[in-house]
Design a protein around this motif. Structure first.
Motif, PDB file in Angstrom:
ATOM      1  N   ILE A 192       2.832   7.240   5.204  1.00  0.00           N
ATOM      2  CA  ILE A 192       3.455   6.928   6.489  1.00  0.00           C
ATOM      3  C   ILE A 192       2.780   7.721   7.607  1.00  0.00           C
ATOM      4  N   LYS A 193       2.453   8.975   7.327  1.00  0.00           N
ATOM      5  CA  LYS A 193       1.809   9.838   8.319  1.00  0.00           C
ATOM      6  C   LYS A 193       0.473   9.262   8.775  1.00  0.00           C
ATOM      7  N   THR A 194      -0.269   8.670   7.852  1.00  0.00           N
ATOM      8  CA  THR A 194      -1.560   8.064   8.190  1.00  0.00           C
ATOM      9  C   THR A 194      -1.373   6.768   8.963  1.00  0.00           C
ATOM     10  N   ILE A 195      -0.361   6.007   8.607  1.00  0.00           N
ATOM     11  CA  ILE A 195      -0.154   4.676   9.170  1.00  0.00           C
ATOM     12  C   ILE A 195       0.319   4.705  10.619  1.00  0.00           C
ATOM     13  N   ILE A 196       1.274   5.581  10.939  1.00  0.00           N
ATOM     14  CA  ILE A 196       1.964   5.531  12.233  1.00  0.00           C
ATOM     15  C   ILE A 196       1.032   5.570  13.445  1.00  0.00           C
ATOM     16  N   PRO A 197       0.054   6.496  13.532  1.00  0.00           N
ATOM     17  CA  PRO A 197      -0.826   6.501  14.719  1.00  0.00           C
ATOM     18  C   PRO A 197      -1.593   5.197  14.906  1.00  0.00           C
ATOM     19  N   HIS A 198      -2.114   4.646  13.808  1.00  0.00           N
ATOM     20  CA  HIS A 198      -2.858   3.382  13.874  1.00  0.00           C
ATOM     21  C   HIS A 198      -1.930   2.239  14.295  1.00  0.00           C
ATOM     22  N   LEU A 199      -0.726   2.257  13.756  1.00  0.00           N
ATOM     23  CA  LEU A 199       0.243   1.203  14.037  1.00  0.00           C
ATOM     24  C   LEU A 199       0.662   1.207  15.502  1.00  0.00           C
ATOM     25  N   PHE A 200       0.875   2.394  16.050  1.00  0.00           N
ATOM     26  CA  PHE A 200       1.329   2.518  17.440  1.00  0.00           C
ATOM     27  C   PHE A 200       0.265   2.014  18.410  1.00  0.00           C
ATOM     28  N   VAL A 201      -0.982   2.462  18.217  1.00  0.00           N
ATOM     29  CA  VAL A 201      -2.076   2.029  19.102  1.00  0.00           C
ATOM     30  C   VAL A 201      -2.293   0.524  18.991  1.00  0.00           C
ATOM     31  N   ALA A 202      -2.224  -0.001  17.757  1.00  0.00           N
ATOM     32  CA  ALA A 202      -2.431  -1.435  17.545  1.00  0.00           C
ATOM     33  C   ALA A 202      -1.325  -2.263  18.176  1.00  0.00           C
ATOM     34  N   PHE A 203      -0.103  -1.774  18.123  1.00  0.00           N
ATOM     35  CA  PHE A 203       1.036  -2.478  18.733  1.00  0.00           C
ATOM     36  C   PHE A 203       0.823  -2.630  20.244  1.00  0.00           C
ATOM     37  N   LEU A 204       0.431  -1.548  20.893  1.00  0.00           N
ATOM     38  CA  LEU A 204       0.167  -1.605  22.337  1.00  0.00           C
ATOM     39  C   LEU A 204      -1.015  -2.533  22.637  1.00  0.00           C
ATOM     40  N   GLY A 205      -2.043  -2.470  21.792  1.00  0.00           N
ATOM     41  CA  GLY A 205      -3.199  -3.341  21.978  1.00  0.00           C
ATOM     42  C   GLY A 205      -2.843  -4.802  21.832  1.00  0.00           C
ATOM     43  N   GLY A 206      -1.996  -5.123  20.857  1.00  0.00           N
ATOM     44  CA  GLY A 206      -1.568  -6.509  20.661  1.00  0.00           C
ATOM     45  C   GLY A 206      -0.831  -7.060  21.860  1.00  0.00           C
ATOM     46  N   ILE A 207       0.042  -6.240  22.434  1.00  0.00           N
ATOM     47  CA  ILE A 207       0.769  -6.661  23.640  1.00  0.00           C
ATOM     48  C   ILE A 207      -0.214  -6.903  24.785  1.00  0.00           C
ATOM     49  N   GLY A 208      -1.133  -5.944  24.982  1.00  0.00           N
ATOM     50  CA  GLY A 208      -2.111  -6.084  26.060  1.00  0.00           C
ATOM     51  C   GLY A 208      -2.991  -7.307  25.893  1.00  0.00           C
ATOM     52  N   GLY A 209      -3.434  -7.545  24.665  1.00  0.00           N
ATOM     53  CA  GLY A 209      -4.299  -8.699  24.414  1.00  0.00           C
ATOM     54  C   GLY A 209      -3.602 -10.017  24.667  1.00  0.00           C
ATOM     55  N   ALA A 210      -2.350 -10.132  24.239  1.00  0.00           N
ATOM     56  CA  ALA A 210      -1.596 -11.362  24.450  1.00  0.00           C
ATOM     57  C   ALA A 210      -1.359 -11.623  25.929  1.00  0.00           C
ATOM     58  N   LEU A 211      -1.121 -10.553  26.695  1.00  0.00           N
ATOM     59  CA  LEU A 211      -0.915 -10.709  28.134  1.00  0.00           C
ATOM     60  C   LEU A 211      -2.200 -11.154  28.830  1.00  0.00           C
ATOM     61  N   VAL A 212      -3.334 -10.596  28.387  1.00  0.00           N
ATOM     62  CA  VAL A 212      -4.624 -10.950  28.995  1.00  0.00           C
ATOM     63  C   VAL A 212      -5.005 -12.391  28.675  1.00  0.00           C
ATOM     64  N   THR A 213      -4.669 -12.833  27.463  1.00  0.00           N
ATOM     65  CA  THR A 213      -4.997 -14.198  27.047  1.00  0.00           C
ATOM     66  C   THR A 213      -4.437 -15.227  28.011  1.00  0.00           C
ATOM     67  N   ALA A 214      -3.291 -14.932  28.570  1.00  0.00           N
ATOM     68  CA  ALA A 214      -2.665 -15.863  29.512  1.00  0.00           C
ATOM     69  C   ALA A 214      -3.484 -16.011  30.787  1.00  0.00           C
TER      70      ALA A 214
ATOM     71  N   LEU B 107       0.820  -1.206   0.000  1.00  0.00           N
ATOM     72  CA  LEU B 107       0.000   0.000   0.000  1.00  0.00           C
ATOM     73  C   LEU B 107       0.857   1.261   0.000  1.00  0.00           C
ATOM     74  N   ILE B 108       1.974   1.236   0.733  1.00  0.00           N
ATOM     75  CA  ILE B 108       2.881   2.384   0.742  1.00  0.00           C
ATOM     76  C   ILE B 108       3.544   2.545  -0.627  1.00  0.00           C
ATOM     77  N   HIS B 109       3.997   1.424  -1.193  1.00  0.00           N
ATOM     78  CA  HIS B 109       4.684   1.453  -2.488  1.00  0.00           C
ATOM     79  C   HIS B 109       3.778   2.013  -3.585  1.00  0.00           C
ATOM     80  N   HIS B 110       2.495   1.680  -3.528  1.00  0.00           N
ATOM     81  CA  HIS B 110       1.552   2.159  -4.537  1.00  0.00           C
ATOM     82  C   HIS B 110       0.871   3.470  -4.124  1.00  0.00           C
ATOM     83  N   LYS B 111       1.422   4.092  -3.054  1.00  0.00           N
ATOM     84  CA  LYS B 111       0.942   5.407  -2.595  1.00  0.00           C
ATOM     85  C   LYS B 111      -0.554   5.411  -2.267  1.00  0.00           C
ATOM     86  N   GLN B 112      -1.055   4.288  -1.778  1.00  0.00           N
ATOM     87  CA  GLN B 112      -2.456   4.216  -1.375  1.00  0.00           C
ATOM     88  C   GLN B 112      -2.633   4.591   0.095  1.00  0.00           C
ATOM     89  N   LEU B 113      -1.547   4.516   0.856  1.00  0.00           N
ATOM     90  CA  LEU B 113      -1.520   4.992   2.236  1.00  0.00           C
ATOM     91  C   LEU B 113      -0.188   5.712   2.468  1.00  0.00           C
TER      92      LEU B 113
END
Length: 271
Positions: free
Chosen positions: A92-114, A84-90
């Motif tokens: 970096i500025k748009t991606i980073i906020p979503h990526l950061f929140v999702a990264f923290l959410g993934g860590i939290g979810g994996a910890l809760v699963t245990a 998507l970045i290569h084809h200029k469909q998204l």
């Protein structure tokens, strides 16, 4: 160029599978599971509806199945993000906020699963999917709104929390998380195409966060993970190529169908 990219990915995956084929007869099966689930998951979510039951059916433990799914989904998602970045469909500025929140959410979810049982996670998913199903059925303007051009929706102070919650669910369990993401972005007045693209970013971030936790637990089996990841890359790329050609009415029907299957499967597992 697109055909060449798919061909290279396919040949690379076949070479990797042939070199590892002596390790387990499950590898070829996992390759095709990853291919199909990633294709379906890219278009409407619900890839976990295919991967987790299929892995458990061939005798892979649930914890290893989730860890393997997070790795393969993350690899497929990062290939989508680069595309998507290569084809200029998204941007970096748009991606980073979503990526950061999702990264923290993934860590939290994996910890809760245990800490939570699989039944608890299933019940949580049933409630959310049922709400999403009702909203989708009742929303008669879904297609008309989706045909509008892409624009940034108005800011919502609850947006980071909602995205974090979706990513946490994906990091801890998974089935239906892409569907939640697509529906969330559609509700933000984005096109179906852009909603799917941003959901790929969300899944990438959550899978990376979850993978870090699952790697520490020792549940990850690299041979399984690599085989499924090879199939997932191809399925994801094909999904992105097909995506612009999917009629919006079919897209809505596909979302509803996937949600119904997910709810049925999870109710069956609880009973």
């Amino acid at each position: 160029m697109k055909k060449l990219m798919i061909t290279v990915l396919l040949l690379t995956s076949v070479i990797l599978l042939i070199s590892a084929s002596s390790l387990s007869k499950h590898l070829i099966i996992l390759f095709f599971i990853g291919n199909l689930s990633s294709f379906v998951g890219t278009l409407a979510g619900g890839g976990g509806l295919i991967t987790l039951p299929a892995m458990m059916l061939i005798g892979i433990p649930i914890q290893t199945s989730i860890a393997t799914n997070k790795f393969s989904s993350g690899i497929a998602a990062v290939s989508s993000v680069f595309y998507l970045i290569h084809h200029k469909q998204l941007s970096i500025k748009t991606i980073i906020p979503h990526l950061f929140v999702a990264f923290l959410g993934g860590i939290g979810g994996a910890l809760v699963t245990a800490q939570l049982s699989e039944n608890t996670m299933n019940m949580f998913a049933i409630i959310l999917l049922s709400i999403a199903l009702v909203v989708t059925f009742k929303n008669k303007g879904w297609v008309e709104r989706a045909q509008c051009g892409y624009h940034e929706s108005t800011k919502n102070r609850w947006a980071p929390f909602i995205l974090f919650s979706i990513a946490a669910y994906d990091g801890g369990f998974g089935p239906g998380s892409s569907t939640f993401g697509i529906l969330y972005y559609m509700n933000k007045q984005l096109t179906y195409l852009k909603a799917v693209q941003l959901t790929r970013v969300l899944i990438f971030g959550s899978c990376v966060g979850a993978f870090i936790i699952f790697y520490q637990t020792g549940f990850l089996q690299w041979s399984y993970a690599i085989a499924m990841a090879c199939g997932s890359i191809i399925g994801s790329q094909i999904g992105l190529l097909v995506l612009p050609k999917v009629p919006l009415k079919i897209a809505k029907s596909l979302l509803i169908t996937i949600m119904c299957f997910l709810i049925t499967q999870m109710v069956y597992k609880i009973i």
